[in-house]
Design an enzyme around this catalytic site. Structure first.
Site, PDB file in Angstrom:
ATOM      1  N   HIS A  37      -3.151  -3.351   3.872  1.00 16.54           N
ATOM      2  CA  HIS A  37      -2.877  -4.579   3.123  1.00 16.54           C
ATOM      3  C   HIS A  37      -2.268  -5.605   4.077  1.00 16.54           C
ATOM      4  O   HIS A  37      -1.890  -5.268   5.192  1.00 16.54           O
ATOM      5  CB  HIS A  37      -1.902  -4.308   1.962  1.00 16.54           C
ATOM      6  CG  HIS A  37      -0.538  -3.907   2.442  1.00 16.54           C
ATOM      7  ND1 HIS A  37      -0.232  -2.596   2.773  1.00 16.54           N
ATOM      8  CD2 HIS A  37       0.572  -4.637   2.723  1.00 16.54           C
ATOM      9  CE1 HIS A  37       1.021  -2.547   3.214  1.00 16.54           C
ATOM     10  NE2 HIS A  37       1.538  -3.777   3.194  1.00 16.54           N
ATOM     11  N   HIS A 120      -0.835  -9.797   9.121  1.00 15.10           N
ATOM     12  CA  HIS A 120      -1.411  -8.694   9.898  1.00 15.10           C
ATOM     13  C   HIS A 120      -1.617  -7.501   8.979  1.00 15.10           C
ATOM     14  O   HIS A 120      -1.074  -7.453   7.876  1.00 15.10           O
ATOM     15  CB  HIS A 120      -0.467  -8.298  11.045  1.00 15.10           C
ATOM     16  CG  HIS A 120       0.827  -7.729  10.566  1.00 15.10           C
ATOM     17  ND1 HIS A 120       1.880  -8.522  10.154  1.00 15.10           N
ATOM     18  CD2 HIS A 120       1.246  -6.448  10.395  1.00 15.10           C
ATOM     19  CE1 HIS A 120       2.887  -7.748   9.757  1.00 15.10           C
ATOM     20  NE2 HIS A 120       2.518  -6.488   9.885  1.00 15.10           N
TER      21      HIS A 120
END
Length: 197
Positions: A37, A120
């Protein structure tokens, strides 16, 4: 109480591309594919009333879907790396969504997030990886990228206190609206007008 955070989900085909980056780095504890995620805002441990208020306010966010792709790899912790990650292409809409969530959290009384938002996907947590091994790992995968994909929603995830990396539970889903080029017109106004002639 579980730890809460808002996030963007990674579609299956992009997650499969990320999974090909696993391995080849001694001392890495790889994140399970289903737990990939992009964290938008870490909220942490809050009481039930605060959690309900967060959900109510997040539900009012009215932002369009947006596109981005995953590209490049890197690490956090320059001299003693503690994680490796896949990067995210520049997306003004993602930054705007994250900033709105941050404002909501602060209005509710949560302290500002001390970290600058750096989108990220964490690939692995590093326990005893040598810097040379991390540099070699990153060098061999620097041209990584996925196809562009759409973020149709963001989610509120929870995690139990652990060493990090999941499992995560989706607590709430917040859809983003499809891009509108013109204001929507009620369908009753689009009916043909009867001629009076």
């Amino acid at each position: 109480m579980p730890r809460l955070f808002t996030a963007l989900e990674i579609p299956r085909n992009a997650a499969m591309s990320l999974s090909l980056l696993r391995g080849g780095l001694p001392g890495a504890r790889w994140i399970d594919v289903e737990n990939y995620h992009i964290t938008l805002r870490f909220i942490g441990d809050v009481d039930g009333r605060t959690a309900d208020e967060i959900v109510e306010r997040l539900d009012r966010i009215d932002r369009p879907e947006f596109q981005f792709r995953l590209e490049g790899v890197g690490s956090f912790g320059s001299k003693k790396p503690h994680s490796v990650w896949a990067g995210v292409s520049q997306s003004p809409e993602m930054y705007a969504l994250q900033a709105e969530i941050e404002r909501i959290c602060q209005r509710i009384g949560l302290p500002p997030d001390p970290r600058k938002f750096t989108p990220h996907v964490t690939l692995a947590r590093l326990k005893s990886s040598r810097l040379d091994d991390v540099v070699q790992y990153l060098t061999g995968r620097g041209n990584f990228h996925t196809a562009t994909f759409t973020a149709p929603r963001f989610v509120l995830l929870s995690s139990r206190e652990s060493v990090g990396g999941g499992p995560y539970l989706t607590e709430e889903v917040f859809p983003l609206h499809e891009g509108r080029s013109a204001p929507s017109v009620p369908s009753r106004l689009l009916q043909p007008v009867k001629s009076l002639v």
